[in-house]
Structures are given as structure tokens and as C-alpha cells.
Design a protein around this motif. Structure first.
Motif, PDB file in Angstrom:
ATOM      1  N   LEU A 283     -19.467  24.254  -9.114  1.00 17.87           N
ATOM      2  CA  LEU A 283     -18.195  24.935  -9.307  1.00 17.87           C
ATOM      3  C   LEU A 283     -17.526  24.411 -10.581  1.00 17.87           C
ATOM      4  CD1 LEU A 283     -16.858  24.808  -5.637  1.00 17.87           C
ATOM      5  CD2 LEU A 283     -17.814  26.803  -6.808  1.00 17.87           C
ATOM      6  N   CYS A 284     -16.602  25.188 -11.111  1.00 19.24           N
ATOM      7  CA  CYS A 284     -15.993  24.785 -12.389  1.00 19.24           C
ATOM      8  C   CYS A 284     -14.919  23.723 -12.222  1.00 19.24           C
ATOM      9  CB  CYS A 284     -15.413  26.009 -13.096  1.00 19.24           C
ATOM     10  SG  CYS A 284     -14.044  26.800 -12.202  1.00 19.24           S
ATOM     11  N   ASP A 285     -14.505  23.453 -10.978  1.00 14.18           N
ATOM     12  CA  ASP A 285     -13.475  22.455 -10.729  1.00 14.18           C
ATOM     13  C   ASP A 285     -13.521  22.075  -9.258  1.00 14.18           C
ATOM     14  OD1 ASP A 285     -11.373  20.725 -11.088  1.00 14.18           O
ATOM     15  OD2 ASP A 285     -10.002  22.230 -11.937  1.00 14.18           O
ATOM     16  N   ARG A 286     -12.699  21.137  -8.842  1.00 13.19           N
ATOM     17  CA  ARG A 286     -12.632  20.743  -7.449  1.00 13.19           C
ATOM     18  C   ARG A 286     -11.981  21.839  -6.606  1.00 13.19           C
ATOM     19  NH1 ARG A 286     -10.637  14.380  -7.476  1.00 13.19           N
ATOM     20  NH2 ARG A 286     -12.462  13.528  -8.586  1.00 13.19           N
ATOM     21  N   VAL A 287     -12.416  21.944  -5.364  1.00 13.82           N
ATOM     22  CA  VAL A 287     -11.820  22.925  -4.467  1.00 13.82           C
ATOM     23  C   VAL A 287     -10.433  22.449  -4.040  1.00 13.82           C
ATOM     24  CG1 VAL A 287     -14.075  23.688  -3.659  1.00 13.82           C
ATOM     25  CG2 VAL A 287     -12.867  21.909  -2.386  1.00 13.82           C
ATOM     26  N   ASP A 288      -9.645  23.372  -3.523  1.00 19.10           N
ATOM     27  CA  ASP A 288      -8.278  23.041  -3.120  1.00 19.10           C
ATOM     28  C   ASP A 288      -8.257  21.956  -2.052  1.00 19.10           C
ATOM     29  OD1 ASP A 288      -6.021  23.908  -0.846  1.00 19.10           O
ATOM     30  OD2 ASP A 288      -5.258  23.927  -2.903  1.00 19.10           O
ATOM     31  N   THR A 289      -9.096  22.121  -1.012  1.00 16.90           N
ATOM     32  CA  THR A 289      -9.185  21.146   0.076  1.00 16.90           C
ATOM     33  C   THR A 289     -10.640  20.961   0.439  1.00 16.90           C
ATOM     34  OG1 THR A 289      -7.052  21.889   0.969  1.00 16.90           O
ATOM     35  CG2 THR A 289      -8.448  20.574   2.425  1.00 16.90           C
ATOM     36  N   ASP A 290     -11.054  19.718   0.606  1.00 13.82           N
ATOM     37  CA  ASP A 290     -12.447  19.409   0.923  1.00 13.82           C
ATOM     38  C   ASP A 290     -12.452  18.501   2.150  1.00 13.82           C
ATOM     39  OD1 ASP A 290     -15.173  18.911   0.904  1.00 13.82           O
ATOM     40  OD2 ASP A 290     -15.271  18.597  -1.265  1.00 13.82           O
ATOM     41  N   HIS A 291     -12.543  19.119   3.321  1.00 16.39           N
ATOM     42  CA  HIS A 291     -12.440  18.371   4.573  1.00 16.39           C
ATOM     43  C   HIS A 291     -13.833  18.093   5.144  1.00 16.39           C
ATOM     44  CE1 HIS A 291     -10.761  16.998   8.407  1.00 16.39           C
ATOM     45  NE2 HIS A 291     -11.714  17.695   8.990  1.00 16.39           N
ATOM     46  N   VAL A 292     -14.090  16.838   5.446  1.00 13.10           N
ATOM     47  CA  VAL A 292     -15.336  16.441   6.100  1.00 13.10           C
ATOM     48  C   VAL A 292     -15.007  16.065   7.544  1.00 13.10           C
ATOM     49  CG1 VAL A 292     -17.279  14.837   6.114  1.00 13.10           C
ATOM     50  CG2 VAL A 292     -16.320  15.632   3.934  1.00 13.10           C
ATOM     51  N   ILE A 293     -15.659  16.713   8.499  1.00 12.04           N
ATOM     52  CA  ILE A 293     -15.396  16.484   9.922  1.00 12.04           C
ATOM     53  C   ILE A 293     -15.664  15.030  10.260  1.00 12.04           C
ATOM     54  CG2 ILE A 293     -16.167  17.082  12.264  1.00 12.04           C
ATOM     55  CD1 ILE A 293     -16.732  19.918  11.145  1.00 12.04           C
ATOM     56  N   THR A 294     -14.745  14.422  10.990  1.00 12.42           N
ATOM     57  CA  THR A 294     -14.798  12.969  11.189  1.00 12.42           C
ATOM     58  C   THR A 294     -15.861  12.516  12.186  1.00 12.42           C
ATOM     59  OG1 THR A 294     -13.035  13.156  12.836  1.00 12.42           O
ATOM     60  CG2 THR A 294     -12.377  12.649  10.578  1.00 12.42           C
ATOM     61  N   ASP A 295     -16.253  13.378  13.115  1.00 12.70           N
ATOM     62  CA  ASP A 295     -17.315  13.010  14.057  1.00 12.70           C
ATOM     63  C   ASP A 295     -18.640  12.934  13.292  1.00 12.70           C
ATOM     64  OD1 ASP A 295     -19.272  12.761  15.977  1.00 12.70           O
ATOM     65  OD2 ASP A 295     -18.609  14.457  17.201  1.00 12.70           O
ATOM     66  N   PRO A 296     -19.284  11.765  13.207  1.00 15.78           N
ATOM     67  CA  PRO A 296     -20.503  11.630  12.399  1.00 15.78           C
ATOM     68  C   PRO A 296     -21.698  12.389  12.957  1.00 15.78           C
ATOM     69  CG  PRO A 296     -20.114   9.622  13.640  1.00 15.78           C
ATOM     70  CD  PRO A 296     -18.889  10.478  13.835  1.00 15.78           C
TER      71      PRO A 296
END
Length: 441
Positions: free
Chosen positions: A394-407
Motif C-alpha cells: 500500500l502507498c501508506d499506513r492504513v487508518d487502523t491496524d488491529h491485531v486480535i489479541t487471542d494468539p
């Protein structure tokens, strides 16, 4: 073991045998129609149902939770007639508020039901003094409807809900001559334009899951500027790359499946009603249930600790179909490790694209400030490596980048997990609320 089970499932199924804007012809709001589920119900009359949600249509699922619904038939530019659903919350309508439209895009082998079949919950809740209630539904569609959003759910071409066409018969191989490219360009675009026309909103929120994210990435990269129609584009398990062989794709015998799926145009599976009904009955049996868990886990990506095994009959009975060409395009996607146009072979590629190889979709043209990523550390399809490759293109970072906390949260846990609310739905609804609040300030 998983590779062997994946092979068996596909082998048995085979042995059994202008851009997308809506045309002026609009079929409006009508009754739902699903002959495949009707066929399954006949099959299950002999075996009996063990769960009230088994082989329920999307309309029946909606009504069983106390909501009402509308069916909107939308015709795409290339003639496919989509049967889409709109959830009606009478309390929200009575509040007099103008409800923001949200469109949900289902995954491969799914339909509108995947957003509503997680658990027996999700019932409608009264509003208090004109304000939406608090809710913790495991089904995202019902959660958003309870929170006061105007929820629309697409059923893309070829699913059991959308097998009509202006001039092609589903028995005609030409009807099945499509992949996720046409779905993204035509089906999604036609549905968005229909929603805007029906609601009067110039922009909507759109949420894609798995194949739904592919369709949105294709649409926004192939139609520059189309993101102006979206307030927010939430990509749950974003898939722009599939080259990481450490997950599910490493179990796929690609040369064999390319041969099978490339042999003819047609639906997969060819006789979905009886196949899914048989899976429903089989997966109820205690001796077979572990195999169902292994197969579904291998194909879809499941964390067994998050699963309600008693509802496997519901899930298998509401699986849906796609086209052989769509699956063939997936196999090409895995090999190239980038979303590309369909590879027709060198001669036709030159004719269509002007090059021996099909071009890649230009992700750099997508406005990342409209994007929200929701991904998992244990996702076996949208693996961390695949998601990072997408970020890098992508040309830049996304607005929000959420990673689910349950591994251990896996790919299909998005719509099947017992704890879908705290790990996903609550996160998504809060992101939307924050966006809407920000726009109001």
C-alpha cells in the motif's frame, strides 16, 4: 493428515457432481427464494433437525431473532441478479433517526447466513428513550442492527441465493464463467449503488471478510476513486497475498486441483443441496464429528477451543457454492502470491491484457486512509506474513491496524468463535462508532 482430508473432500464433491452499476431494471423488495435450502430441508425431513437454526434461510434467521427484513434483487451490469438482504429493526426505525448503511460481504463458500449463525443469540432489543441498547451478540449482523445501523448483506453471484440472470440459465456453463474479479467489479459495485439509491446516503460503511476483502481490494484498485463512496472499509482477515505455505494453502495439491477446476465451467460443488445436507447429518454423529472438526479446521482455520461442536450441523448445512473458475483463480493467486487478473494462457492474455502474464492489481492506487485491517496471529489463510505483504504494497499506513489479541484466533473463528464478541465484534462496532462520532463533530 489435513492434506489428505482436504483432498478427500474435494474429490468426493467432484465425483458427486461502465463498471457494475445497477441497470434501470430493479426488482425491488420481494420475498426470499433459495431452492438449494428447500432441497436440504426435504433431505433432512428423513434425518430430523437437531438445532432450530439448521437449514434456515437468511430471512428465517432474521425473523427468528425478532427482526424483520427486506429482500432486494439487484441486477449487475453483466446481467447477474443478486438476492440481497436488509435487516429491519423496528425500534431503530421508530426512533426517527437516519440510520447509517453498512454492507457486509461474505467469504468463499458462504452467504448472508455466515453473519448470523454463530449462536442462538442475537435477538432484537428494545431502545430506551430513543437510544440503542447495549449488546454483546456473537453475530455481527445482529449486533450492528441492534446498535442502530442499517445493515445490508450481499449474496454474490453463484451462491444459492443468487442463481438468476437476465438471459443465462444456471445450467449453461457460461453462467459460471466468473471469479472474484467479476464479483468485486460488478456485484459489489452494483450493490453499493443500489444501497445509496435506496437510502439517500452518498457514502456507506463496508465490511469484507476473507473473500469479501479480495473483492474490495480489486474494486478499489481497478476503479480509481471509488473509495469516495465509503466512509470506512473494514477488511477482516485481509487477503491480498496467499503465498505463505505455512498455513492452509500448503495442504492444497495445486496441480491436481488446477486440472480439475480448469476442466469445465460449472458450480462447485455441483449438487450443493444434497452434499451440504449430507454433511449436516454426518457431522452430527459422534463417531464422525472429530473428522468434521479436522476437515473444517484444515479448510477454514478453526481454534477448537473457540468452537461449539453441537452447532456443526448448522454450519455445514449452511455452506454455499461458488464456480470452478473462481477456485481456479484462487489457485493462480496462490502461485503468483499477488492478486492478478485471471490467467487465460499466453495467447489470450496478449489479446486481453497486452502481455504474456496477467497484470497485478495496483494496490498502491487504494487510499489507505479509508482502510481498517483486522487480522489474527494464528490465521491460517490471512497469515501474518501475507498480511504484512499487503501492508508493504500500500502507498501508506492504513487508518487502523488491529491485531486480535487471542494468539490462537483462527480464520473461521471470525464468524464461529464463542468469544467472537470480545475479540472481534466489539472492536468493529467501537471503530464504527468512533468514526461516526468523529464525522458528526
Amino acid at each position: 493428515m489435513v492434506k489428505f482430508l482436504v483432498f478427500i473432500v474435494f474429490y468426493v464433491s467432484f465425483a458427486h457432481e461502465s463498471y457494475g452499476l445497477t441497470d434501470d431494471e430493479d426488482f425491488g423488495s420481494m420475498a426470499e427464494n433459495n431452492p438449494t435450502i428447500d432441497e436440504e430441508k426435504i433431505f433432512l425431513q428423513l434425518a430430523g433437525k437437531t438445532d432450530p437454526d439448521e437449514v434456515k434461510t437468511c430471512g428465517q434467521l432474521i425473523e427468528s431473532r425478532g427482526f424483520e427484513y427486506e429482500v432486494h434483487y439487484v441486477t449487475t451490469k453483466d446481467g447477474y441478479i443478486l438476492q440481497n438482504f436488509r435487516i429491519i429493526n423496528r425500534y431503530a426505525r421508530e426512533s426517527g433517526k437516519k440510520l447509517k448503511p453498512i454492507l457486509l460481504l461474505h467469504p468463499l463458500f458462504g452467504s448472508c447466513s455466515v453473519w448470523m449463525f454463530n449462536s442462538p443469540g442475537g435477538h432484537i432489543k428494545p431502545w430506551i428513550n430513543g437510544h440503542p441498547p447495549k449488546d454483546n451478540s456473537a453475530e455481527l449482523a445482529f449486533l450492528l442492527a441492534n446498535l442502530g445501523y442499517d445493515v445490508w448483506i450481499i449474496n454474490v453471484r453463484g451462491t444459492s441465493y443468487s442463481t438468476n440472470h437476465t438471459h443465462l440459465d444456471p445450467e449453461d456453463p457460461e453462467f459460471w464463467d466468473y471469479s472474484f474479479y467479476e464479483i468485486g467489479i460488478y456485484d459489489v459495485t452494483a450493490t453499493v449503488e443500489h444501497i445509496k439509491k435506496e437510502t439517500g446516503f452518498e457514502t456507506i460503511i463496508v465490511i469484507g471478510y476473507s473473500q469479501g476483502t479480495i473483492q474490495l481490494l480489486i474494486q478499489m484498485s481497478a476503479i480509481p476513486g471509488y473509495d469516495k463512496n465509503y466512509d470506512l472499509v473494514i477488511l477482516i482477515t485481509p487477503i491480498g497475498f496467499l503465498g505463505d505455505k505455512s498455513g492452509t494453502v500448503g495442504a492444497i495439491p495445486i496441480p491436481l486441483f488446477k486440472l480439475l477446476f480448469g476442466s469445465r465451467n460449472g458450480p462447485f460443488p455441483p449438487v450443493s443441496g444434497s452434499v451440504f445436507a449430507a454433511l449436516d447429518v454426518l457431522c452430527r454423529q459422534p463417531i464422525v464429528s472429530p473428522a468434521c472438526v479436522a476437515i473444517l479446521g484444515g479448510l477454514l482455520g478453526l481454534n477448537p477451543q473457540q468452537q461449539n461442536a453441537s452447532r456443526y450441523g448448522v454450519y455445514t448445512g449452511l455452506l454455499d457454492r461458488t464456480s470452478n473458475k473462481n477456485l481456479l483463480h484462487y489457485l493462480q493467486f496462490i502461485e503468483t502470491d499477488h492478486l492478478c487478473y485471471f490467467d487465460h494462457g499466453e495467447e489470450k492474455n496478449y489479446e486481453l491484457y497486452g502481455s504474456a502474464e496477467p497484470p497485478e492489481f495496483p494496490f498502491y492506487k487504494i487510499n489507505p486512509k479509508k482502510l481498517v485491517f483486522v487480522s489474527g496471529l494464528n490465521d491460517q489463510l490471512a497469515t501474518p506474513i501475507n498480511v504484512q505483504n499487503l501492508r508493504n504494497h500500500l502507498c501508506d499506513r492504513v487508518d487502523t491496524d488491529h491485531v486480535i489479541t487471542d494468539p490462537y484466533f483462527n480464520h473461521a473463528d471470525i464468524v464461529l468463535a464463542k468469544e467472537a464478541f470480545p475479540y472481534l465484534n466489539d472492536v468493529v462496532s467501537q471503530l464504527i462508532d468512533e468514526k461516526m462520532l468523529h464525522d458528526e463533530l
